[in-house]
Write a protein that holds these residues in place. Structure first.
Motif, short mmCIF file in Angstrom:
data_model
loop_
_atom_site.label_atom_id
_atom_site.label_comp_id
_atom_site.label_asym_id
_atom_site.label_seq_id
_atom_site.Cartn_x
_atom_site.Cartn_y
_atom_site.Cartn_z
N LEU A 68 -20.97 99.05 11.19
CA LEU A 68 -20.21 99.11 10.50
C LEU A 68 -20.03 99.58 9.44
O LEU A 68 -19.88 99.95 8.85
CB LEU A 68 -20.24 97.49 10.70
CG LEU A 68 -19.42 96.51 11.76
CD1 LEU A 68 -20.44 96.64 12.68
CD2 LEU A 68 -18.90 94.60 11.22
N LEU A 116 -21.70 98.42 20.82
CA LEU A 116 -21.25 98.33 19.34
C LEU A 116 -20.87 100.11 19.00
O LEU A 116 -19.88 100.03 17.88
CB LEU A 116 -21.78 97.88 18.77
CG LEU A 116 -21.70 97.56 17.18
CD1 LEU A 116 -20.13 97.08 17.04
CD2 LEU A 116 -22.43 96.74 16.57
N ALA A 123 -13.85 104.35 16.79
CA ALA A 123 -12.58 103.39 15.31
C ALA A 123 -12.92 104.30 14.41
O ALA A 123 -11.87 104.59 14.02
CB ALA A 123 -13.57 102.36 15.23
N VAL A 127 -9.15 106.23 13.55
CA VAL A 127 -8.84 106.46 11.91
C VAL A 127 -8.63 107.66 10.75
O VAL A 127 -7.85 107.47 9.78
CB VAL A 127 -9.76 105.38 11.08
CG1 VAL A 127 -9.05 105.45 9.43
CG2 VAL A 127 -9.85 104.22 11.76
N VAL B 71 -10.32 99.03 5.81
CA VAL B 71 -11.00 98.39 7.35
C VAL B 71 -12.53 98.56 7.27
O VAL B 71 -13.07 97.58 7.62
CB VAL B 71 -10.70 100.25 7.80
CG1 VAL B 71 -11.87 100.08 8.64
CG2 VAL B 71 -9.69 100.98 8.66
N LEU B 75 -14.47 95.14 8.10
CA LEU B 75 -15.71 94.74 8.63
C LEU B 75 -17.17 94.18 7.85
O LEU B 75 -17.25 93.36 8.23
CB LEU B 75 -16.27 96.20 8.70
CG LEU B 75 -15.81 97.30 9.80
CD1 LEU B 75 -15.81 98.66 10.13
CD2 LEU B 75 -15.31 96.75 11.06
N ALA B 119 -2.97 102.47 12.34
CA ALA B 119 -4.79 103.23 13.40
C ALA B 119 -5.94 102.79 12.85
O ALA B 119 -6.70 102.07 12.97
CB ALA B 119 -5.06 104.66 13.35
N ALA B 120 -5.52 102.00 11.26
CA ALA B 120 -6.51 101.47 10.49
C ALA B 120 -6.66 99.92 11.11
O ALA B 120 -7.94 99.12 11.25
CB ALA B 120 -5.84 101.05 8.88
N ALA B 123 -8.32 100.47 14.97
CA ALA B 123 -9.38 100.28 14.67
C ALA B 123 -10.44 99.62 13.99
O ALA B 123 -11.69 99.26 14.38
CB ALA B 123 -9.88 101.16 13.48
N ARG B 126 -10.76 96.79 17.37
CA ARG B 126 -12.16 97.80 18.20
C ARG B 126 -13.48 97.66 17.43
O ARG B 126 -14.19 96.83 18.51
CB ARG B 126 -11.96 98.98 18.36
CG ARG B 126 -10.03 99.24 19.44
CD ARG B 126 -10.01 100.86 19.07
NE ARG B 126 -8.79 101.01 19.45
CZ ARG B 126 -8.22 101.27 21.19
NH1 ARG B 126 -9.22 100.91 21.69
NH2 ARG B 126 -6.41 101.27 21.39
N VAL B 127 -13.79 97.53 16.67
CA VAL B 127 -15.40 97.57 16.27
C VAL B 127 -15.43 95.97 15.79
O VAL B 127 -16.25 95.71 16.78
CB VAL B 127 -15.42 98.34 14.12
CG1 VAL B 127 -16.26 97.78 14.15
CG2 VAL B 127 -14.91 99.83 14.85
N LEU B 128 -14.55 95.22 15.33
CA LEU B 128 -15.45 93.37 15.48
C LEU B 128 -15.65 93.18 16.77
O LEU B 128 -15.64 92.50 17.04
CB LEU B 128 -14.01 93.02 14.76
CG LEU B 128 -13.36 93.31 12.90
CD1 LEU B 128 -12.86 92.48 12.46
CD2 LEU B 128 -15.13 93.25 12.05
N ALA B 130 -16.07 94.62 18.95
CA ALA B 130 -17.66 95.10 19.73
C ALA B 130 -18.24 94.06 18.73
O ALA B 130 -19.12 93.94 19.47
CB ALA B 130 -17.51 96.15 20.18
N TYR B 131 -19.19 93.83 17.25
CA TYR B 131 -19.25 93.39 16.84
C TYR B 131 -19.41 92.17 17.12
O TYR B 131 -20.23 91.62 17.65
CB TYR B 131 -18.70 93.55 15.01
CG TYR B 131 -19.72 92.66 14.52
CD1 TYR B 131 -21.46 93.04 14.59
CD2 TYR B 131 -19.15 92.18 13.80
CE1 TYR B 131 -21.55 92.68 12.76
CE2 TYR B 131 -20.19 90.65 13.36
CZ TYR B 131 -21.25 91.45 12.80
OH TYR B 131 -21.76 90.71 12.13
N ARG B 133 -19.02 90.67 20.64
CA ARG B 133 -19.39 90.44 21.48
C ARG B 133 -21.21 90.91 21.19
O ARG B 133 -21.62 90.07 22.22
CB ARG B 133 -18.83 91.63 22.88
CG ARG B 133 -19.39 91.95 23.52
CD ARG B 133 -18.56 93.31 25.01
NE ARG B 133 -18.29 94.17 24.23
CZ ARG B 133 -18.12 94.83 24.02
NH1 ARG B 133 -16.64 95.00 24.50
NH2 ARG B 133 -18.36 96.29 23.34
N GLU B 134 -21.21 91.78 20.29
CA GLU B 134 -22.54 91.88 20.18
C GLU B 134 -23.59 90.80 19.45
O GLU B 134 -24.21 90.64 20.14
CB GLU B 134 -22.76 92.72 19.29
CG GLU B 134 -24.38 94.36 19.67
CD GLU B 134 -24.74 94.01 21.22
OE1 GLU B 134 -25.27 93.54 21.71
OE2 GLU B 134 -23.93 95.23 21.95
#
Lengths: 281, 281
Positions: A68, A116, A123, A127, B71, B75, B119-120, B123, B126-128, B130-131, B133-134
């Motif tokens: 991140l 991740l 991502a 952006v 963004v 995060l 887009a921001a 994105a 998408r990152v959050l 995956a984060y 899930r992890e």
């Protein structure tokens, strides 16, 4: 990386915490410190930016929350570069952005990252693509496949195998049927330098275009070291998440960027083993 | 937003630069300052996080590089929350993440944002995802459609139209045939509170489910103010980028989250006009 850029006539300025081995103008900066990056990028006033830095600790980087931080750092770096008058940026992505399947991966394949790390890179690309479109920045994204070569960190396939076999240690591994797309690091550097030096925009795969079974790679290392008997194929199982094949479609790299590699697998492994042996001597 | 959370029994702590109007525990912090956010989030030790903040200056937010900062800030906020022991996070997304087309937009529609803002947000989601899930974080993403209501900032359709017509000024607008999915802000708050209070994960549209032509909205404001004659439909052209329809499929919000709105368009606009008139009186 740096010699490949210098060979194309670029005056290279390096930003990072530690100076690189090559002779360049070095600007010490922590890339995770957005304010320091902005000041440093402003002082350099570069026309081209090549951004390769990311968290890459073997075994840990797939799942680490540090991914991140590198999303944020990458966005801040490219923005500082553009706002300082930069014209063209190339940033390193990864084959882990793709939904890995049996097909050869082309740049317009669907991106559904399983990790991740892959999601964070994907991502960042999304952006930056929108940001570049909005600000007129020329922007390319090099999706890096697998690499090996001299001075590779431990924790990676080729370096670990060369080290173990050269030291007379056993090397336990999976059955090795999975096919992976490996490039020599000098060719990866050459490909990135060519991409920087081109006007190609969007995603470009940085790979060999020819995946080989991991077993073949290790057998070649067995031959080079003279100790194929030390490899224990099947000593551990391949992780469920590992697909049967990961192979780059490199037609954009070959045709649009015009880059052709210097090494094939045989000559690349020979070079890597030679460099290892020299350092041990 | 805060009364809707309090109505469900949440003890609300607010983080931001300015204290909200409602009675809550307020923690002054600049959400763009990651270190300060980490300290502040650590002190609160909340179980739930609802993150709505983003750059939203009318007319500017679609294309601003400031989207990149948000963004990073989003995060950092979610990560600080999770690392401080937080269990469930809900973050505001936008209908601008979707590829706008003629169909009603459901959460599994393809996301191809046309703007840097979209887009921001996409994105970040998408990152959050995956984060989460992890790290085992329970995570939902509320894709907000259009809203209106009392105390709306100027630069937005309903507030500008009410103000102009109530003041006897002409109101120039597009022909108004485009259909948009508008919700009263109290229903948006109720929907987010219900989402926080649920265990639903992933993307959830926050909308009315019934897009109406902008012309119909303005005609109702004309009736409420008694000055429909002041509206100049067709005084300006609709931007090429504006699609014919943007409508939410709200079946996840209705069925999985169990939220039902209090206002329809008529009662919502009446309430909004009433609140405006009271403040002027």
């Amino acid at each position: 990386m740096i010699p490949a850029l210098q060979a194309r006539g670029f005056e290279v300025h390096a930003l990072g915490r530690r100076p690189p081995a090559a002779t360049v103008v070095f600007h010490p900066v922590d890339l995770l410190d957005a304010e320091a990056v902005q000041a440093s990028v402003g002082r350099v006033g570069a026309v081209h930016l090549l951004h390769l830095a990311w968290y890459a600790e073997p075994g840990l980087y797939w799942r680490s929350p540090v991914n991140l931080d590198w999303v944020a750092a990458s966005l801040a770096l490219v923005r500082a570069f553009r706002e300082g008058g930069g014209a063209r940026a190339v940033v390193a992505g990864t084959c882990a952005e793709y939904a890995w399947g049996p097909e050869r991966l082309s740049e317009d394949a669907h991106c559904v990252p399983a990790t991740l790390y892959g999601a964070a890179k994907d991502a960042t690309q999304r952006v930056l693509t929108a940001y570049a479109r909005e600000t007129g920045l020329s922007f390319a994204w090099g999706r890096l496949f697998f690499l090996y070569g001299p001075r590779e960190k431990s924790g990676r396939l080729v370096s670990d195998a060369i080290r173990a076999l050269s030291s007379g240690e056993r090397f336990g591994t999976s059955p090795g049927h999975q096919r992976r797309d490996f490039s020599h690091v000098a060719d990866v550097a050459g490909a990135f330098a060519a991409l920087v030096d081109s006007a190609v925009e969007g995603a470009v795969n940085i790979g060999s275009g020819a995946a080989v079974p991991v077993r073949v790679i290790l057998e070649q290392i067995g031959q080079l070291t003279g100790r194929p008997d030390l490899i224990d194929f099947g000593a551990r199982r391949l992780a469920e998440s590992e697909p049967a094949s990961i192979e780059a479609d490199v037609s954009r790299l070959r045709e649009a960027v015009g880059f052709h590699p210097r090494y094939d697998l045989g000559s690349g492994l020979t070079d890597t083993f030679g460099a290892y042996s020299e350092r041990q001597a």
